[in-house]
Scaffold this motif. Structure first.
Motif, PDB file in Angstrom:
ATOM      1  N   ILE A  57      -2.728  -4.601   7.603  1.00 38.84           N
ATOM      2  CA  ILE A  57      -3.380  -5.044   6.579  1.00 38.84           C
ATOM      3  C   ILE A  57      -2.385  -5.633   5.365  1.00 38.84           C
ATOM      4  N   ILE A  58      -2.478  -6.839   4.960  1.00 37.30           N
ATOM      5  CA  ILE A  58      -1.909  -7.346   3.825  1.00 37.30           C
ATOM      6  C   ILE A  58      -2.598  -7.294   2.849  1.00 37.30           C
ATOM      7  N   LEU A  59      -2.491  -6.635   1.674  1.00 30.01           N
ATOM      8  CA  LEU A  59      -3.318  -6.437   0.619  1.00 30.01           C
ATOM      9  C   LEU A  59      -2.550  -7.426  -0.681  1.00 30.01           C
ATOM     10  N   MET A  60      -3.342  -8.373  -1.236  1.00 29.25           N
ATOM     11  CA  MET A  60      -2.749  -9.278  -2.224  1.00 29.25           C
ATOM     12  C   MET A  60      -3.590  -9.094  -3.607  1.00 29.25           C
ATOM     13  N   GLU A  61      -2.813  -9.364  -4.360  1.00 29.24           N
ATOM     14  CA  GLU A  61      -3.350  -9.443  -5.870  1.00 29.24           C
ATOM     15  C   GLU A  61      -2.547 -10.200  -6.613  1.00 29.24           C
ATOM     16  N   ASN A  62      -3.125 -11.296  -7.407  1.00 22.52           N
ATOM     17  CA  ASN A  62      -2.571 -12.428  -8.273  1.00 22.52           C
ATOM     18  C   ASN A  62      -1.294 -12.979  -7.414  1.00 22.52           C
ATOM     19  N   LYS A 120       0.518 -11.966  -5.175  1.00 22.50           N
ATOM     20  CA  LYS A 120       1.730 -11.266  -4.785  1.00 22.50           C
ATOM     21  C   LYS A 120       1.229 -10.298  -3.704  1.00 22.50           C
ATOM     22  N   ILE A 121       2.000  -9.691  -2.654  1.00 20.59           N
ATOM     23  CA  ILE A 121       1.602  -8.710  -2.010  1.00 20.59           C
ATOM     24  C   ILE A 121       1.906  -7.357  -2.518  1.00 20.59           C
ATOM     25  N   LYS A 122       0.696  -6.615  -2.573  1.00 23.25           N
ATOM     26  CA  LYS A 122       0.658  -5.114  -3.184  1.00 23.25           C
ATOM     27  C   LYS A 122       0.999  -4.308  -1.982  1.00 23.25           C
ATOM     28  N   ALA A 123       0.560  -4.428  -0.873  1.00 22.34           N
ATOM     29  CA  ALA A 123       0.859  -3.505   0.414  1.00 22.34           C
ATOM     30  C   ALA A 123       0.818  -4.349   1.666  1.00 22.34           C
ATOM     31  N   CYS A 124       1.721  -4.029   2.441  1.00 21.82           N
ATOM     32  CA  CYS A 124       1.578  -4.376   3.747  1.00 21.82           C
ATOM     33  C   CYS A 124       1.908  -3.396   4.850  1.00 21.82           C
ATOM     34  N   ASN A 125       0.748  -2.732   5.237  1.00 21.92           N
ATOM     35  CA  ASN A 125       1.018  -1.628   6.066  1.00 21.92           C
ATOM     36  C   ASN A 125      -0.099  -1.287   7.275  1.00 21.92           C
ATOM     37  N   SER A 126       0.257  -0.572   8.040  1.00 22.84           N
ATOM     38  CA  SER A 126      -1.096  -0.205   9.119  1.00 22.84           C
ATOM     39  C   SER A 126      -1.983   0.446   8.545  1.00 22.84           C
ATOM     40  N   VAL A 127      -3.185   0.199   9.248  1.00 17.76           N
ATOM     41  CA  VAL A 127      -4.489   0.517   8.574  1.00 17.76           C
ATOM     42  C   VAL A 127      -4.576   1.890   8.495  1.00 17.76           C
ATOM     43  N   LEU A 128      -3.577   2.839   9.253  1.00 15.72           N
ATOM     44  CA  LEU A 128      -3.586   4.320   8.948  1.00 15.72           C
ATOM     45  C   LEU A 128      -3.057   4.684   7.850  1.00 15.72           C
ATOM     46  N   ASP A 129      -2.415   3.979   7.180  1.00 11.32           N
ATOM     47  CA  ASP A 129      -1.416   4.322   6.126  1.00 11.32           C
ATOM     48  C   ASP A 129      -1.967   4.801   4.841  1.00 11.32           C
ATOM     49  N   ASP A 130      -1.760   5.871   4.488  1.00 11.57           N
ATOM     50  CA  ASP A 130      -2.594   6.676   3.105  1.00 11.57           C
ATOM     51  C   ASP A 130      -2.243   5.589   1.985  1.00 11.57           C
ATOM     52  N   GLU A 131      -0.995   5.517   1.793  1.00 10.31           N
ATOM     53  CA  GLU A 131      -0.543   4.332   0.726  1.00 10.31           C
ATOM     54  C   GLU A 131      -1.082   3.329   0.595  1.00 10.31           C
ATOM     55  N   LEU A 132      -1.520   2.399   1.840  1.00 13.41           N
ATOM     56  CA  LEU A 132      -2.589   1.461   1.710  1.00 13.41           C
ATOM     57  C   LEU A 132      -3.924   1.806   1.256  1.00 13.41           C
ATOM     58  N   HIS A 133      -4.434   2.718   1.450  1.00 10.91           N
ATOM     59  CA  HIS A 133      -5.560   3.172   1.405  1.00 10.91           C
ATOM     60  C   HIS A 133      -5.873   3.516  -0.213  1.00 10.91           C
ATOM     61  N   HIS A 134      -4.795   3.964  -0.803  1.00  6.41           N
ATOM     62  CA  HIS A 134      -4.622   4.370  -2.211  1.00  6.41           C
ATOM     63  C   HIS A 134      -4.481   3.024  -3.073  1.00  6.41           C
ATOM     64  N   CYS A 135      -3.886   2.145  -2.562  1.00  8.49           N
ATOM     65  CA  CYS A 135      -3.697   0.723  -3.089  1.00  8.49           C
ATOM     66  C   CYS A 135      -4.863  -0.027  -3.021  1.00  8.49           C
ATOM     67  N   ILE A 136      -5.968   0.081  -2.032  1.00  6.47           N
ATOM     68  CA  ILE A 136      -7.209  -0.467  -2.000  1.00  6.47           C
ATOM     69  C   ILE A 136      -8.073   0.071  -2.867  1.00  6.47           C
ATOM     70  N   GLY A 137      -7.907   1.334  -2.944  1.00  8.67           N
ATOM     71  CA  GLY A 137      -8.828   2.017  -3.877  1.00  8.67           C
ATOM     72  C   GLY A 137      -8.477   1.649  -5.487  1.00  8.67           C
TER      73      GLY A 137
END
Length: 254
Positions: free
Chosen positions: A207-212, A214-231
């Protein structure tokens, strides 16, 4: 493999994408998510050369995408956008037109083209619509027909901008199952913009998570840090049905 290196894109002098570096992994499913207006569709269009960066480069298999000839690129990359012009033709003819990169002025559609067209209509549920004009279809039927056109194009890379638009929930899951099957059985590289984060977590590898812009996270869907950023961005909590099985996630509002 598709890479954006130091890519910047502005519209009306307003920067939308700034100095972006990102890689879409070959043979994987990548979902691009983020708030409305964050640049998701712009990123996708830059990656498939529908937009040209003001700065930086985009590479497909280590070759700058702008150097590919039109038909050569169309044999490698297919694109399904949100708002497509509706062709005035039957579904069968529209799906068959997805074979255009393999045609020449002196060649008509052959048996291979028709076999691939039949397969594309069958797996997308368009077979029974084959003689209907594209203008006669509902939004969901038309979206399935457009996807069939892209599958008939038979490219190793598929870009999709909100592929579940106009689809009911059950049909959305059927469509995602189909795309995942294309990835797992045929090795297709799939990159898609999704607004439904549950679908993204259920069916993507990355998943590539974007905001404004810019990329805030680019991680495996299993990654806890990605889940935190989405939250943090969406104010939700991601919880798996199983601690050992990544196949299902759900969202809980904070």
């Amino acid at each position: 493999m598709i890479q954006l290196k130091n890519v910047t894109y502005s519209y009306n002098h307003q920067p939308l994408i700034q100095d972006m570096d990102v890689t879409f992994e070959k043979g994987k499913v990548t979902a691009i998510i983020g708030p409305n207006g964050c640049g998701k569709s712009t990123l996708l269009k830059l990656a498939c050369r529908l937009l040209r960066p003001q700065k930086g480069n985009v590479f497909l298999e280590d070759q700058e995408i702008g150097t590919f000839k039109g038909r050569t690129f169309a044999r490698k990359v297919s694109v399904l956008l949100q708002n497509n012009p509706i062709p005035d033709m039957t579904v069968e003819r529209a799906v068959l037109s997805g074979r255009y990169p393999y045609q020449s002025p002196f060649k008509t559609y052959g048996q291979e083209d028709r076999t691939i067209t039949e397969y594309a209509m069958k797996v997308t549920g368009c077979h029974s619509l084959r003689y209907k004009n594209m203008h006669q279809l509902s939004g969901g039927e038309r979206q399935r027909a457009f996807l069939a056109m892209r599958l008939a194009q038979d490219t190793p890379v598929i870009f999709l901008d909100e592929p579940t638009t106009y689809l009911d929930i059950n049909v959305s899951y059927e469509m995602m199952e189909l795309l995942r099957e294309q990835n797992q059985k045929l090795g297709k590289t799939i990159v898609m913009v999704l607004h439904d984060m549950t679908l993204a977590l259920n069916y993507a590898d990355y998943i590539i998570l974007m905001e404004n812009g810019k990329i805030k996270a680019c991680n495996s869907v299993l990654d806890d840090e990605l889940h935190h950023c989405i939250g943090e961005i969406f104010h939700v909590k991601i919880q798996s049905f199983s601690e050992t099985d990544r196949s299902q996630f759900y969202f809980v509002k904070r």
